[in-house]
Design a protein around this motif. Structure first.
Motif, mmCIF file in Angstrom:
data_model
loop_
_atom_site.group_PDB
_atom_site.id
_atom_site.type_symbol
_atom_site.label_atom_id
_atom_site.label_comp_id
_atom_site.label_asym_id
_atom_site.label_seq_id
_atom_site.Cartn_x
_atom_site.Cartn_y
_atom_site.Cartn_z
ATOM 1 N N HIS A 14 0.802 -1.222 0.000
ATOM 2 C CA HIS A 14 0.000 0.000 0.000
ATOM 3 C C HIS A 14 0.837 1.275 0.000
ATOM 4 O O HIS A 14 0.315 2.358 0.254
ATOM 5 C CB HIS A 14 -0.924 0.027 1.227
ATOM 6 N N SER A 15 2.111 1.187 -0.303
ATOM 7 C CA SER A 15 2.986 2.366 -0.210
ATOM 8 C C SER A 15 2.566 3.480 -1.156
ATOM 9 O O SER A 15 2.744 4.658 -0.835
ATOM 10 C CB SER A 15 4.450 1.984 -0.459
ATOM 11 N N GLY A 16 2.004 3.156 -2.307
ATOM 12 C CA GLY A 16 1.562 4.189 -3.242
ATOM 13 C C GLY A 16 0.416 5.009 -2.710
ATOM 14 O O GLY A 16 0.216 6.155 -3.119
ATOM 15 N N PHE B 160 -7.248 4.389 -7.341
ATOM 16 C CA PHE B 160 -6.580 5.368 -6.482
ATOM 17 C C PHE B 160 -5.797 6.347 -7.337
ATOM 18 O O PHE B 160 -5.132 5.946 -8.292
ATOM 19 C CB PHE B 160 -5.616 4.646 -5.523
ATOM 20 N N ARG B 161 -5.850 7.638 -6.957
ATOM 21 C CA ARG B 161 -5.148 8.678 -7.715
ATOM 22 C C ARG B 161 -4.434 9.628 -6.764
ATOM 23 O O ARG B 161 -4.909 9.899 -5.670
ATOM 24 C CB ARG B 161 -6.136 9.484 -8.548
ATOM 25 N N ARG B 162 -3.314 10.123 -7.246
ATOM 26 C CA ARG B 162 -2.590 11.177 -6.529
ATOM 27 C C ARG B 162 -2.175 12.195 -7.585
ATOM 28 O O ARG B 162 -1.643 11.823 -8.627
ATOM 29 C CB ARG B 162 -1.364 10.606 -5.831
ATOM 30 N N ASP B 163 -2.461 13.457 -7.331
ATOM 31 C CA ASP B 163 -2.161 14.546 -8.278
ATOM 32 C C ASP B 163 -2.755 14.252 -9.656
ATOM 33 O O ASP B 163 -2.143 14.512 -10.689
ATOM 34 C CB ASP B 163 -0.649 14.774 -8.385
ATOM 35 N N GLY B 164 -3.954 13.655 -9.668
ATOM 36 C CA GLY B 164 -4.649 13.374 -10.911
ATOM 37 C C GLY B 164 -4.146 12.165 -11.680
ATOM 38 O O GLY B 164 -4.686 11.815 -12.721
ATOM 39 N N GLU B 165 -3.125 11.497 -11.171
ATOM 40 C CA GLU B 165 -2.524 10.359 -11.859
ATOM 41 C C GLU B 165 -2.887 9.053 -11.151
ATOM 42 O O GLU B 165 -2.813 8.965 -9.920
ATOM 43 C CB GLU B 165 -1.000 10.518 -11.855
ATOM 44 N N GLU B 166 -3.283 8.048 -11.910
ATOM 45 C CA GLU B 166 -3.633 6.754 -11.323
ATOM 46 C C GLU B 166 -2.394 6.106 -10.726
ATOM 47 O O GLU B 166 -1.351 6.014 -11.373
ATOM 48 C CB GLU B 166 -4.226 5.838 -12.385
ATOM 49 N N ILE B 167 -2.511 5.669 -9.465
ATOM 50 C CA ILE B 167 -1.372 5.043 -8.792
ATOM 51 C C ILE B 167 -1.611 3.576 -8.455
ATOM 52 O O ILE B 167 -0.666 2.824 -8.258
ATOM 53 C CB ILE B 167 -0.975 5.813 -7.509
ATOM 54 N N TRP B 168 -2.901 3.179 -8.378
ATOM 55 C CA TRP B 168 -3.180 1.799 -8.002
ATOM 56 C C TRP B 168 -4.658 1.541 -8.178
ATOM 57 O O TRP B 168 -5.462 2.482 -8.174
ATOM 58 C CB TRP B 168 -2.777 1.587 -6.538
ATOM 59 N N ASN B 169 -5.052 0.275 -8.314
ATOM 60 C CA ASN B 169 -6.474 -0.065 -8.312
ATOM 61 C C ASN B 169 -6.650 -1.460 -7.741
ATOM 62 O O ASN B 169 -5.717 -2.255 -7.695
ATOM 63 C CB ASN B 169 -7.092 0.060 -9.711
ATOM 64 N N TYR C 172 -11.948 -5.050 -1.279
ATOM 65 C CA TYR C 172 -10.590 -5.045 -0.712
ATOM 66 C C TYR C 172 -10.255 -3.657 -0.179
ATOM 67 O O TYR C 172 -9.709 -3.514 0.919
ATOM 68 C CB TYR C 172 -9.569 -5.469 -1.772
ATOM 69 N N ALA C 173 -10.590 -2.622 -0.944
ATOM 70 C CA ALA C 173 -10.318 -1.250 -0.511
ATOM 71 C C ALA C 173 -11.021 -0.944 0.810
ATOM 72 O O ALA C 173 -10.421 -0.380 1.727
ATOM 73 C CB ALA C 173 -10.745 -0.257 -1.587
ATOM 74 N N ALA C 174 -12.291 -1.334 0.927
ATOM 75 C CA ALA C 174 -13.050 -1.074 2.146
ATOM 76 C C ALA C 174 -12.489 -1.839 3.339
ATOM 77 O O ALA C 174 -12.512 -1.347 4.466
ATOM 78 C CB ALA C 174 -14.514 -1.424 1.937
ATOM 79 N N ALA C 175 -11.961 -3.037 3.092
ATOM 80 C CA ALA C 175 -11.423 -3.854 4.175
ATOM 81 C C ALA C 175 -10.049 -3.398 4.637
ATOM 82 O O ALA C 175 -9.663 -3.634 5.776
ATOM 83 C CB ALA C 175 -11.353 -5.319 3.735
ATOM 84 N N ASN C 176 -9.297 -2.718 3.748
ATOM 85 C CA ASN C 176 -7.900 -2.401 4.068
ATOM 86 C C ASN C 176 -7.579 -0.921 4.218
ATOM 87 O O ASN C 176 -6.454 -0.578 4.603
ATOM 88 C CB ASN C 176 -6.996 -3.007 3.000
ATOM 89 N N PHE C 177 -8.532 -0.056 3.934
ATOM 90 C CA PHE C 177 -8.333 1.391 4.060
ATOM 91 C C PHE C 177 -9.537 1.993 4.745
ATOM 92 O O PHE C 177 -10.651 1.484 4.623
ATOM 93 C CB PHE C 177 -8.181 2.058 2.680
ATOM 94 N N GLY C 178 -9.315 3.099 5.443
ATOM 95 C CA GLY C 178 -10.436 3.876 5.931
ATOM 96 C C GLY C 178 -10.936 4.715 4.759
ATOM 97 O O GLY C 178 -10.148 5.424 4.138
ATOM 98 N N LEU C 179 -12.207 4.601 4.410
ATOM 99 C CA LEU C 179 -12.763 5.368 3.285
ATOM 100 C C LEU C 179 -13.673 6.466 3.824
ATOM 101 O O LEU C 179 -14.606 6.186 4.578
ATOM 102 C CB LEU C 179 -13.553 4.457 2.342
ATOM 103 N N GLN C 180 -13.372 7.707 3.446
ATOM 104 C CA GLN C 180 -14.186 8.864 3.833
ATOM 105 C C GLN C 180 -14.699 9.519 2.573
ATOM 106 O O GLN C 180 -13.902 9.946 1.718
ATOM 107 C CB GLN C 180 -13.364 9.873 4.639
ATOM 108 N N ARG C 181 -16.018 9.604 2.440
ATOM 109 C CA ARG C 181 -16.626 10.185 1.243
ATOM 110 C C ARG C 181 -16.232 11.657 1.126
ATOM 111 O O ARG C 181 -16.211 12.388 2.088
ATOM 112 C CB ARG C 181 -18.142 10.043 1.287
ATOM 113 N N LEU C 182 -15.908 12.063 -0.105
ATOM 114 C CA LEU C 182 -15.568 13.473 -0.382
ATOM 115 C C LEU C 182 -16.836 14.284 -0.547
ATOM 116 O O LEU C 182 -17.839 13.837 -0.974
ATOM 117 C CB LEU C 182 -14.738 13.600 -1.656
#
Length: 73
Positions: free
Chosen positions: A31-33, A49-58, A63-73
């Motif tokens: 999950h370093s990205g 997943f994106r950082r600075d508009g660039e895709e970094i991972w998917n 899996y995302a919900a189980a491994n990251f805290g998700l906060q709606r924007l």
């Protein structure tokens, strides 16, 4: 046994916040990205997943919900 659909986040935009406390732990889990947080778009069961508009991972949205805290924007 299948998990309930409630485990899948709704389509939308979120902040994905790593549950790991440091970059080394995040890297060990692949999950370093995303560390410490990144924007994520959930669409049709897939999380991009994106950082600075660039895709970094998917990954799968469940899996995302189980491994990251998700906060709606």
């Amino acid at each position: 046994m299948a998990r309930p659909e409630a485990d899948v986040p709704e389509d939308g935009e979120y902040w994905a916040i790593c549950r790991e406390r440091n970059l080394l732990s995040a890297a060990a889990n692949g999950h370093s990205g995303v560390f410490p947080k990144a924007k994520v778009t959930v669409s049709h069961g897939w999380a991009t997943f994106r950082r600075d508009g660039e895709e970094i991972w998917n990954c799968n949205a469940r899996y995302a919900a189980a491994n990251f805290g998700l906060q709606r924007l």
